[in-house]
Design an enzyme around this catalytic site. Sequence first.
Site: not given
Ligand code: LLP
Length: 439
Positions: A246, A287, A289-290, A327, A358-359
């Site tokens: 997050g 965890e 990701g982003r 997004r 087409c949106e």
């Molecule tokens: N762990 C779990 C259990 C999660 O559900 C998520 C993200 C992460 C880790 C990684 O979170 P991050 O570090 O990436 O914030 N599609 C949306 C984001 C959805 C995130 C879902 N879960 C967007 O494009 O902003």
Amino acid sequence: MNTELMEIKNGTLFYDGCDLTQLAAEFGTPVYVYSQNVIKSRIKELKEAFTDDHPKNRIAYACKAFCCTAMFKLLQYEGLCADVVSGGELYTAIKAGFPAERLEFNGNNKSRGELELAVEYGIGRIIIDSLQELSMLEEICAAKEKKMKVLYRITPGVKADTHDYIITGKKDSKFGIPLDDDIILPYVKAALDSRYVEFLGLHFHIGSQLFENDGYIAATGEALKLAEKIYTEYGFWIKELNLGGGFGVTYTTEERKPFSFFLDPVRETIEAFAMEYGLEMPALVIEPGRSVVAEAGITLYKIGSTKDIPGLRNYAAVDGGMTENIRPALYGAKYTAIVASKADAPADKTVTICGKCCESGDIIIKDIELPELKTGDTLAVLSTGAYGYTMASNYNRNPIPGVLFIDNGIAEWAVKPQTYENMTANDVIPKSFLEVKNG
Ligand code: LLP
């Protein structure tokens, strides 16, 4: 705006040593471009903040942010763990030869087939989301004579300050187990009593794109309260606590916070708790990701048609759109861009960058100041590395662009662009159609 590893030479934009206008000409557009050096520098920052001084801790990259075999290879070389949330992500990890014990599996409705694949491959952890999942996993482990390490995902009931669609830690959520004693404690007892699972601890994830640490601290407090109850009731002290991901990133004007801003107070809270009760410090897991990939990725486009509506708005259309970046349409997400082919020209025109779908909502950037755009210009949209490629679609039967990995001036495909052939490969004309025609 994050312009790390970007420089302007002879009026054109370079990224990690590559001339982006040349890349666009050579590899075609739209194309996702990832700097391996930026990804590695984020991983280094994460290690410095979380694992270097605490070797028991683990970083499990959430591959939903960006997933392909080359990414798993990069993670493997960097010694990271990875979090998967589907059979497809798990399959990609297996295909990459990613070490099984470094994988963990999240998700609120894992199928029997997905769990079987996970048990068969012998992955490190399954984060269980429901009692049904525990029963299914026990059946699978019994049949395969295997034991699986598990954590429970809890919903700590805290509010995170972000877009409603990406908040996940509040009580009214499809994810995780609520903290009511009469719900969670029997779950824990069932796992502790099981012959087929080894219960290690708890997991939470409160939301995504966060810039404050209070949600993490509050969620940690809730997790510790539960851990204490488990200890009192069953004499079991958690061995692991997974804090989810997050951490917020810079898309336009946001200021990315150092990882230690989120992680230090959480670790200190847990250390103080463990010390007070004379218990061992559990291993902590994150965890992200982003924060690993968002700022490393850019998307290159070619400008096609342009139109100025006097007194209203100026549009410039790119050769992609909501298909490779949903997004803005989904979350109102904001991006910024640089005209790679004239990177030092004055930004003296307000223009809206739209896609070709087409949106009407297919807008990548509304009203940005850029140099006058002409057909054929190369546009680099920044910080598109997270949840762009992984959320791409074939809407309007546009193929999904390829992914280039770049490194000090060298560019190579990590994912080749989808072709029309690939896209229609699974199309089948039902036999009955032919019978009708012949009959
Ligand atoms: N762990 C779990 C259990 C999660 O559900 C998520 C993200 C992460 C880790 C990684 O979170 P991050 O570090 O990436 O914030 N599609 C949306 C984001 C959805 C995130 C879902 N879960 C967007 O494009 O902003």
